[in-house]
Design a protein around this motif. Sequence first.
Motif, PDB file in Angstrom:
ATOM      1  N   PHE A  43     -12.383  35.840  12.841  1.00  0.00           N
ATOM      2  CA  PHE A  43     -12.925  35.764  14.204  1.00  0.00           C
ATOM      3  C   PHE A  43     -11.830  35.505  15.235  1.00  0.00           C
ATOM      4  O   PHE A  43     -11.802  36.143  16.294  1.00  0.00           O
ATOM      5  CB  PHE A  43     -13.978  34.654  14.262  1.00  0.00           C
ATOM      6  CG  PHE A  43     -14.641  34.489  15.591  1.00  0.00           C
ATOM      7  CD1 PHE A  43     -15.641  35.353  16.011  1.00  0.00           C
ATOM      8  CD2 PHE A  43     -14.272  33.443  16.439  1.00  0.00           C
ATOM      9  CE1 PHE A  43     -16.260  35.195  17.250  1.00  0.00           C
ATOM     10  CE2 PHE A  43     -14.877  33.280  17.670  1.00  0.00           C
ATOM     11  CZ  PHE A  43     -15.877  34.156  18.078  1.00  0.00           C
ATOM     12  N   ILE A 181     -19.667  30.785  14.781  1.00  0.00           N
ATOM     13  CA  ILE A 181     -19.527  32.203  15.136  1.00  0.00           C
ATOM     14  C   ILE A 181     -20.836  32.772  15.655  1.00  0.00           C
ATOM     15  O   ILE A 181     -20.878  33.457  16.686  1.00  0.00           O
ATOM     16  CB  ILE A 181     -19.030  33.015  13.925  1.00  0.00           C
ATOM     17  CG1 ILE A 181     -17.626  32.558  13.521  1.00  0.00           C
ATOM     18  CG2 ILE A 181     -19.014  34.512  14.240  1.00  0.00           C
ATOM     19  CD1 ILE A 181     -17.128  33.156  12.210  1.00  0.00           C
ATOM     20  N   TYR A 184     -21.654  31.469  19.175  1.00  0.00           N
ATOM     21  CA  TYR A 184     -20.867  32.163  20.211  1.00  0.00           C
ATOM     22  C   TYR A 184     -21.467  33.538  20.507  1.00  0.00           C
ATOM     23  O   TYR A 184     -21.677  33.902  21.679  1.00  0.00           O
ATOM     24  CB  TYR A 184     -19.420  32.318  19.752  1.00  0.00           C
ATOM     25  CG  TYR A 184     -18.588  33.190  20.673  1.00  0.00           C
ATOM     26  CD1 TYR A 184     -18.018  32.674  21.829  1.00  0.00           C
ATOM     27  CD2 TYR A 184     -18.390  34.538  20.392  1.00  0.00           C
ATOM     28  CE1 TYR A 184     -17.269  33.473  22.685  1.00  0.00           C
ATOM     29  CE2 TYR A 184     -17.648  35.358  21.237  1.00  0.00           C
ATOM     30  CZ  TYR A 184     -17.082  34.820  22.381  1.00  0.00           C
ATOM     31  OH  TYR A 184     -16.356  35.611  23.231  1.00  0.00           O
ATOM     32  N   ASN A 185     -21.756  34.294  19.462  1.00  0.00           N
ATOM     33  CA  ASN A 185     -22.317  35.633  19.656  1.00  0.00           C
ATOM     34  C   ASN A 185     -23.642  35.588  20.412  1.00  0.00           C
ATOM     35  O   ASN A 185     -23.865  36.361  21.352  1.00  0.00           O
ATOM     36  CB  ASN A 185     -22.524  36.324  18.301  1.00  0.00           C
ATOM     37  CG  ASN A 185     -21.217  36.636  17.592  1.00  0.00           C
ATOM     38  OD1 ASN A 185     -20.141  36.562  18.183  1.00  0.00           O
ATOM     39  ND2 ASN A 185     -21.288  36.980  16.312  1.00  0.00           N
ATOM     40  N   TYR A 258     -18.823  40.779  11.513  1.00  0.00           N
ATOM     41  CA  TYR A 258     -17.580  41.185  12.156  1.00  0.00           C
ATOM     42  C   TYR A 258     -17.815  42.196  13.272  1.00  0.00           C
ATOM     43  O   TYR A 258     -17.186  42.128  14.333  1.00  0.00           O
ATOM     44  CB  TYR A 258     -16.617  41.766  11.115  1.00  0.00           C
ATOM     45  CG  TYR A 258     -16.180  40.780  10.054  1.00  0.00           C
ATOM     46  CD1 TYR A 258     -16.240  39.400  10.288  1.00  0.00           C
ATOM     47  CD2 TYR A 258     -15.736  41.201   8.811  1.00  0.00           C
ATOM     48  CE1 TYR A 258     -15.853  38.487   9.319  1.00  0.00           C
ATOM     49  CE2 TYR A 258     -15.339  40.290   7.831  1.00  0.00           C
ATOM     50  CZ  TYR A 258     -15.405  38.945   8.088  1.00  0.00           C
ATOM     51  OH  TYR A 258     -15.018  38.040   7.131  1.00  0.00           O
ATOM     52  N   SER A 261     -19.388  40.330  16.186  1.00  0.00           N
ATOM     53  CA  SER A 261     -18.417  39.417  16.791  1.00  0.00           C
ATOM     54  C   SER A 261     -17.401  40.178  17.637  1.00  0.00           C
ATOM     55  O   SER A 261     -16.990  39.707  18.703  1.00  0.00           O
ATOM     56  CB  SER A 261     -17.703  38.603  15.710  1.00  0.00           C
ATOM     57  OG  SER A 261     -18.614  37.772  15.027  1.00  0.00           O
ATOM     58  N   GLN A 265     -16.924  39.542  21.558  1.00  0.00           N
ATOM     59  CA  GLN A 265     -15.648  39.192  22.172  1.00  0.00           C
ATOM     60  C   GLN A 265     -15.303  40.131  23.325  1.00  0.00           C
ATOM     61  O   GLN A 265     -14.781  39.703  24.356  1.00  0.00           O
ATOM     62  CB  GLN A 265     -14.533  39.210  21.121  1.00  0.00           C
ATOM     63  CG  GLN A 265     -14.602  38.038  20.149  1.00  0.00           C
ATOM     64  CD  GLN A 265     -13.446  38.019  19.174  1.00  0.00           C
ATOM     65  OE1 GLN A 265     -12.418  38.667  19.385  1.00  0.00           O
ATOM     66  NE2 GLN A 265     -13.596  37.274  18.091  1.00  0.00           N
TER      67      GLN A 265
END
Length: 486
Positions: A43, A181, A184-185, A258, A261, A265
């Motif tokens: 990440f 993670i 955050y997403n 992934y 994420s 980002q």
Amino acid sequence: MTEINPSVRADSTQEASKRLTGTLSTTDIVFTVLAFNAPLSVFVGFIPVIIGAGNGLGAPTAYTAAGALILLFTVGFTAMGRKLPNPGAFYAYITAGLGRPLGLGAAFLAVISYFFILVGGYAFGGIALEALIRDVLHGPDIAWWIWVLVLMAVVGTLGYFRISLSAKILTFFMTTELIIIVCYNVIVFATGGAHGIPTEPFMASNIFSGNVGLAVLFGIVCFSGFEATAVFREEARNPERTIPRATYIAVIMMGGLYALSAWAQIAGIGVAQVVHQTATDPTGAVLASVTAFMTKTVTDIVTVLLVTSIFAANLSTHNVTGRYIYSLSVDRIFPAALSAVHHRHGSPHRASLVTTGISVLFLMGLVLAKVDGLTIYAVLVGIGGYALIVLMLMTSLAVVGYFRASTEARTSLWKHTVAPIAAAVGLIVALILATLNVAVLVGGDQVLAASLIALFYGSVVFGVVYALVLRRRNVAVYRRIGRQEV
């Protein structure tokens, strides 16, 4: 190799005659595989690198494509696993499908690649721990390699004991990583990101932009370790069901996590700034975004969890590497004494100790050569991932060969021929792209890149030649290659 000395057999007696046992559940194995990949490290480390140095805004699609390729490979991999009870993963599968010589060559390649990934991961762990103690906790400034020795001592101790203890520790660490993670997403998408939820990552012009080859290589590297599900076959509860289920779950979880994420980002940092910021400071750009959406306190927690994430990855990689050494020892390729199983812990304790010893010697050699920690991490982990692509390609071909030779073991055409061949084609493309980008992976040094590639393919050739020598001089050992007990 000469005949096994009877005294060696006698010396091993009870312990060496035992086999690994355990009751690992699907969850235990899934989290062990996730630990190998260190999701939080991906990440904050790999995803921004793919955005900044790979195919830019197309990074989510790169992960989706890599995940689809690995999932395609998994079809044949798990189908063969159901029919072939031999533990040993790549080693056993390639032996059964392509013959003992190539199987032994693949085993040597696997051991080298796992040691590369292990020592590279240790170096990263030492650097992260040094920064945490010095910069965040304001503790003493101690050299990174000393912290690596501390990590090696702790990992080596846990590797000595029953695998269920490691599984519990890995499950705890992975759960905390995944929570951070996922939070955050969710927050980024729920709040609309920096400037709304972007659709640019799914435009063809962005998918094929930048360095696609590097993006594909890094994308596949982020899935490395999923094949370790088969390494724990002897220690799994109901392996015919547990291993395939754990493999599919691990691959799907990693692919989805992934890809989402990477998209988060891009949304969190902003389409206009994300490529430049991640190219300039990959980790810093992500941590700044975490601070913006989840406060500085959470960022500090991420810094701590990054250390535990790397530790969990080291522990998982150590366990996998030790079991490869154990398998080769059971087959008497390595000294029989290393196949001993601890009478109380049921662990390959001697193979684990050897794994720790080789790691220490490998690391100290690099330290004495004055190679810095970040270079050790980038080169060894990256090139180790390259070797895993080679092993997956060989395994895909082995699946086809195995089912073609064993008609009574055949399953559906999709599982034993179509999916493995399709995966092999995709892996050939990935291998070509990876080969063209190996120099980039190791810092632009063409000589180093060529040397490492030569080492990998040379290890396969050495294994093939060694197996042929065994066929002439020690048939009993030759027949055991690939965990094929006789």
